[in-house]
Design a protein around this motif. Sequence first.
Motif, PDB file in Angstrom:
ATOM      1  N   PRO A  89      -0.878 -16.673  75.212  1.00  0.00           N
ATOM      2  CA  PRO A  89      -0.253 -17.979  74.991  1.00  0.00           C
ATOM      3  C   PRO A  89       0.126 -18.237  73.536  1.00  0.00           C
ATOM      4  O   PRO A  89       1.229 -18.720  73.249  1.00  0.00           O
ATOM      5  CB  PRO A  89      -1.318 -18.961  75.498  1.00  0.00           C
ATOM      6  N   SER A  90      -0.744 -17.868  72.608  1.00  0.00           N
ATOM      7  CA  SER A  90      -0.427 -18.097  71.189  1.00  0.00           C
ATOM      8  C   SER A  90       0.672 -17.157  70.714  1.00  0.00           C
ATOM      9  O   SER A  90       1.553 -17.555  69.933  1.00  0.00           O
ATOM     10  CB  SER A  90      -1.679 -17.929  70.331  1.00  0.00           C
ATOM     11  N   LEU A  91       0.659 -15.907  71.187  1.00  0.00           N
ATOM     12  CA  LEU A  91       1.709 -14.969  70.790  1.00  0.00           C
ATOM     13  C   LEU A  91       3.067 -15.395  71.332  1.00  0.00           C
ATOM     14  O   LEU A  91       4.100 -15.194  70.687  1.00  0.00           O
ATOM     15  CB  LEU A  91       1.365 -13.557  71.275  1.00  0.00           C
ATOM     16  N   MET A  92       3.070 -15.986  72.531  1.00  0.00           N
ATOM     17  CA  MET A  92       4.336 -16.434  73.119  1.00  0.00           C
ATOM     18  C   MET A  92       4.935 -17.622  72.361  1.00  0.00           C
ATOM     19  O   MET A  92       6.146 -17.859  72.440  1.00  0.00           O
ATOM     20  CB  MET A  92       4.120 -16.798  74.585  1.00  0.00           C
ATOM     21  N   GLN A  93       4.100 -18.346  71.642  1.00  0.00           N
ATOM     22  CA  GLN A  93       4.609 -19.468  70.849  1.00  0.00           C
ATOM     23  C   GLN A  93       5.371 -18.988  69.622  1.00  0.00           C
ATOM     24  O   GLN A  93       6.209 -19.703  69.083  1.00  0.00           O
ATOM     25  CB  GLN A  93       3.453 -20.377  70.430  1.00  0.00           C
ATOM     26  N   THR A  94       5.068 -17.774  69.172  1.00  0.00           N
ATOM     27  CA  THR A  94       5.685 -17.263  67.943  1.00  0.00           C
ATOM     28  C   THR A  94       6.682 -16.121  68.194  1.00  0.00           C
ATOM     29  O   THR A  94       7.346 -15.685  67.256  1.00  0.00           O
ATOM     30  CB  THR A  94       4.598 -16.769  66.965  1.00  0.00           C
ATOM     31  N   HIS A  95       6.772 -15.637  69.431  1.00  0.00           N
ATOM     32  CA  HIS A  95       7.692 -14.538  69.754  1.00  0.00           C
ATOM     33  C   HIS A  95       8.407 -14.853  71.065  1.00  0.00           C
ATOM     34  O   HIS A  95       7.766 -15.104  72.079  1.00  0.00           O
ATOM     35  CB  HIS A  95       6.939 -13.220  69.900  1.00  0.00           C
ATOM     36  N   ASP A  96       9.737 -14.814  71.037  1.00  0.00           N
ATOM     37  CA  ASP A  96      10.532 -15.096  72.228  1.00  0.00           C
ATOM     38  C   ASP A  96      10.675 -13.851  73.097  1.00  0.00           C
ATOM     39  O   ASP A  96      10.608 -12.723  72.608  1.00  0.00           O
ATOM     40  CB  ASP A  96      11.932 -15.579  71.841  1.00  0.00           C
ATOM     41  N   GLY A  97      10.883 -14.094  74.385  1.00  0.00           N
ATOM     42  CA  GLY A  97      11.302 -13.016  75.279  1.00  0.00           C
ATOM     43  C   GLY A  97      10.216 -12.079  75.738  1.00  0.00           C
ATOM     44  O   GLY A  97      10.504 -10.983  76.241  1.00  0.00           O
ATOM     45  N   ILE A  98       8.951 -12.469  75.621  1.00  0.00           N
ATOM     46  CA  ILE A  98       7.862 -11.601  76.060  1.00  0.00           C
ATOM     47  C   ILE A  98       7.791 -11.583  77.590  1.00  0.00           C
ATOM     48  O   ILE A  98       7.869 -12.623  78.240  1.00  0.00           O
ATOM     49  CB  ILE A  98       6.516 -12.075  75.472  1.00  0.00           C
ATOM     50  N   SER A  99       7.638 -10.376  78.148  1.00  0.00           N
ATOM     51  CA  SER A  99       7.456 -10.199  79.585  1.00  0.00           C
ATOM     52  C   SER A  99       6.128  -9.493  79.824  1.00  0.00           C
ATOM     53  O   SER A  99       5.890  -8.409  79.279  1.00  0.00           O
ATOM     54  CB  SER A  99       8.608  -9.367  80.163  1.00  0.00           C
ATOM     55  N   LEU A 100       5.254 -10.126  80.608  1.00  0.00           N
ATOM     56  CA  LEU A 100       3.917  -9.587  80.843  1.00  0.00           C
ATOM     57  C   LEU A 100       3.804  -9.003  82.253  1.00  0.00           C
ATOM     58  O   LEU A 100       4.237  -9.623  83.226  1.00  0.00           O
ATOM     59  CB  LEU A 100       2.862 -10.683  80.671  1.00  0.00           C
ATOM     60  N   HIS A 101       3.185  -7.827  82.334  1.00  0.00           N
ATOM     61  CA  HIS A 101       2.988  -7.134  83.600  1.00  0.00           C
ATOM     62  C   HIS A 101       1.496  -6.909  83.807  1.00  0.00           C
ATOM     63  O   HIS A 101       0.833  -6.343  82.937  1.00  0.00           O
ATOM     64  CB  HIS A 101       3.714  -5.778  83.599  1.00  0.00           C
ATOM     65  N   LEU A 102       0.975  -7.339  84.950  1.00  0.00           N
ATOM     66  CA  LEU A 102      -0.414  -7.082  85.307  1.00  0.00           C
ATOM     67  C   LEU A 102      -0.493  -5.718  85.978  1.00  0.00           C
ATOM     68  O   LEU A 102       0.108  -5.506  87.038  1.00  0.00           O
ATOM     69  CB  LEU A 102      -0.961  -8.163  86.238  1.00  0.00           C
ATOM     70  N   ILE A 103      -1.246  -4.791  85.371  1.00  0.00           N
ATOM     71  CA  ILE A 103      -1.314  -3.436  85.908  1.00  0.00           C
ATOM     72  C   ILE A 103      -2.712  -3.084  86.408  1.00  0.00           C
ATOM     73  O   ILE A 103      -2.925  -1.986  86.930  1.00  0.00           O
ATOM     74  CB  ILE A 103      -0.836  -2.404  84.868  1.00  0.00           C
ATOM     75  N   GLY A 104      -3.662  -4.005  86.250  1.00  0.00           N
ATOM     76  CA  GLY A 104      -5.009  -3.772  86.733  1.00  0.00           C
ATOM     77  C   GLY A 104      -5.252  -4.446  88.069  1.00  0.00           C
ATOM     78  O   GLY A 104      -4.445  -5.261  88.532  1.00  0.00           O
ATOM     79  N   PRO A 105      -6.385  -4.135  88.705  1.00  0.00           N
ATOM     80  CA  PRO A 105      -6.713  -4.740  89.998  1.00  0.00           C
ATOM     81  C   PRO A 105      -6.773  -6.259  89.897  1.00  0.00           C
ATOM     82  O   PRO A 105      -7.213  -6.804  88.878  1.00  0.00           O
ATOM     83  CB  PRO A 105      -8.099  -4.162  90.324  1.00  0.00           C
ATOM     84  N   LEU A 106      -6.333  -6.923  90.951  1.00  0.00           N
ATOM     85  CA  LEU A 106      -6.306  -8.392  90.964  1.00  0.00           C
ATOM     86  C   LEU A 106      -7.255  -8.911  92.039  1.00  0.00           C
ATOM     87  O   LEU A 106      -7.090  -8.618  93.222  1.00  0.00           O
ATOM     88  CB  LEU A 106      -4.881  -8.889  91.230  1.00  0.00           C
ATOM     89  N   GLN A 107      -8.241  -9.690  91.601  1.00  0.00           N
ATOM     90  CA  GLN A 107      -9.130 -10.369  92.539  1.00  0.00           C
ATOM     91  C   GLN A 107      -8.398 -11.565  93.132  1.00  0.00           C
ATOM     92  O   GLN A 107      -7.640 -12.250  92.450  1.00  0.00           O
ATOM     93  CB  GLN A 107     -10.395 -10.838  91.823  1.00  0.00           C
ATOM     94  N   THR A 108      -8.649 -11.821  94.390  1.00  0.00           N
ATOM     95  CA  THR A 108      -7.936 -12.901  95.072  1.00  0.00           C
ATOM     96  C   THR A 108      -8.132 -14.242  94.362  1.00  0.00           C
ATOM     97  O   THR A 108      -7.192 -15.035  94.269  1.00  0.00           O
ATOM     98  CB  THR A 108      -8.421 -12.999  96.538  1.00  0.00           C
ATOM     99  N   ASN A 109      -9.328 -14.477  93.828  1.00  0.00           N
ATOM    100  CA  ASN A 109      -9.590 -15.777  93.186  1.00  0.00           C
ATOM    101  C   ASN A 109      -8.905 -15.926  91.833  1.00  0.00           C
ATOM    102  O   ASN A 109      -8.914 -17.009  91.247  1.00  0.00           O
ATOM    103  CB  ASN A 109     -11.104 -16.023  93.049  1.00  0.00           C
ATOM    104  N   LYS A 110      -8.293 -14.852  91.323  1.00  0.00           N
ATOM    105  CA  LYS A 110      -7.545 -14.933  90.058  1.00  0.00           C
ATOM    106  C   LYS A 110      -6.031 -14.950  90.303  1.00  0.00           C
ATOM    107  O   LYS A 110      -5.248 -14.875  89.361  1.00  0.00           O
ATOM    108  CB  LYS A 110      -7.897 -13.725  89.182  1.00  0.00           C
ATOM    109  N   THR A 111      -5.641 -15.057  91.577  1.00  0.00           N
ATOM    110  CA  THR A 111      -4.225 -14.906  91.912  1.00  0.00           C
ATOM    111  C   THR A 111      -3.361 -15.981  91.267  1.00  0.00           C
ATOM    112  O   THR A 111      -2.312 -15.684  90.680  1.00  0.00           O
ATOM    113  CB  THR A 111      -4.035 -14.933  93.445  1.00  0.00           C
ATOM    114  N   ARG A 112      -3.779 -17.234  91.365  1.00  0.00           N
ATOM    115  CA  ARG A 112      -2.957 -18.319  90.808  1.00  0.00           C
ATOM    116  C   ARG A 112      -2.776 -18.142  89.304  1.00  0.00           C
ATOM    117  O   ARG A 112      -1.658 -18.258  88.776  1.00  0.00           O
ATOM    118  CB  ARG A 112      -3.588 -19.673  91.114  1.00  0.00           C
ATOM    119  N   ALA A 113      -3.860 -17.847  88.612  1.00  0.00           N
ATOM    120  CA  ALA A 113      -3.774 -17.647  87.160  1.00  0.00           C
ATOM    121  C   ALA A 113      -2.850 -16.480  86.832  1.00  0.00           C
ATOM    122  O   ALA A 113      -2.071 -16.540  85.874  1.00  0.00           O
ATOM    123  CB  ALA A 113      -5.166 -17.416  86.583  1.00  0.00           C
TER     124      ALA A 113
END
Length: 218
Positions: free
Chosen positions: A62-86
Amino acid sequence: MSLKDINDRLKAAEARAGRAPGSVTLIAVSKVQPVERVRDVLAQGQRVFGENRVQEAQGRWPSLMQTHDGISLHLIGPLQTNKTRAAMEMFDAIHSVDRLKLAETIARIADEIGTCPDLFVQVNTGAEPQKAGVLPDDTDGLVRQIRDLSLPLKGLMCIPPVDQEPAAHFELLQALAARNGLEGLSMGMSDDFETAIAHGATHVRVGSAIFGERVYQG
């Protein structure tokens, strides 16, 4: 190694494979890297990054996105169902969809928030019991179920076994994707991304070759 070196090798691999320039997306895997190294790579112009854990990404980006435009984030690790919304609120793409329950959770939240990241199905090409991912024989069925949920499925992802020649796993993933009419292939890391590009990779995930070796806190 540097970001420029990796980009030069990526472009050369595209050319050798007869691929169009720019057809492969470089994901700089910033997991567990100190924020100073991430800032340095951002300063060199990289904008697509991969993280393994939702919580780590929430603390860093979040802080890096405030100072740098155009960032695209990719989740490449396992995702627990309870973290899906986040995860869906933080990431532009999720590369680790590997079960129907997770896909159903993504679909429900997508209906609520009106948006959904690009999705990749993670395939356990080596059938390793300790590794996440749907088995190759079950991939067609999961792809069908995800499409039935009207989710933005872009492709497949794999992490070959460390003790095996990766090319055979890349060939398997490429064949599974072609059979299912999927164009996205998320495969290839620091040691084998050029081989992955030769086998059709559209996204390569390179960490230590860009940032240096990770320092894990014991």
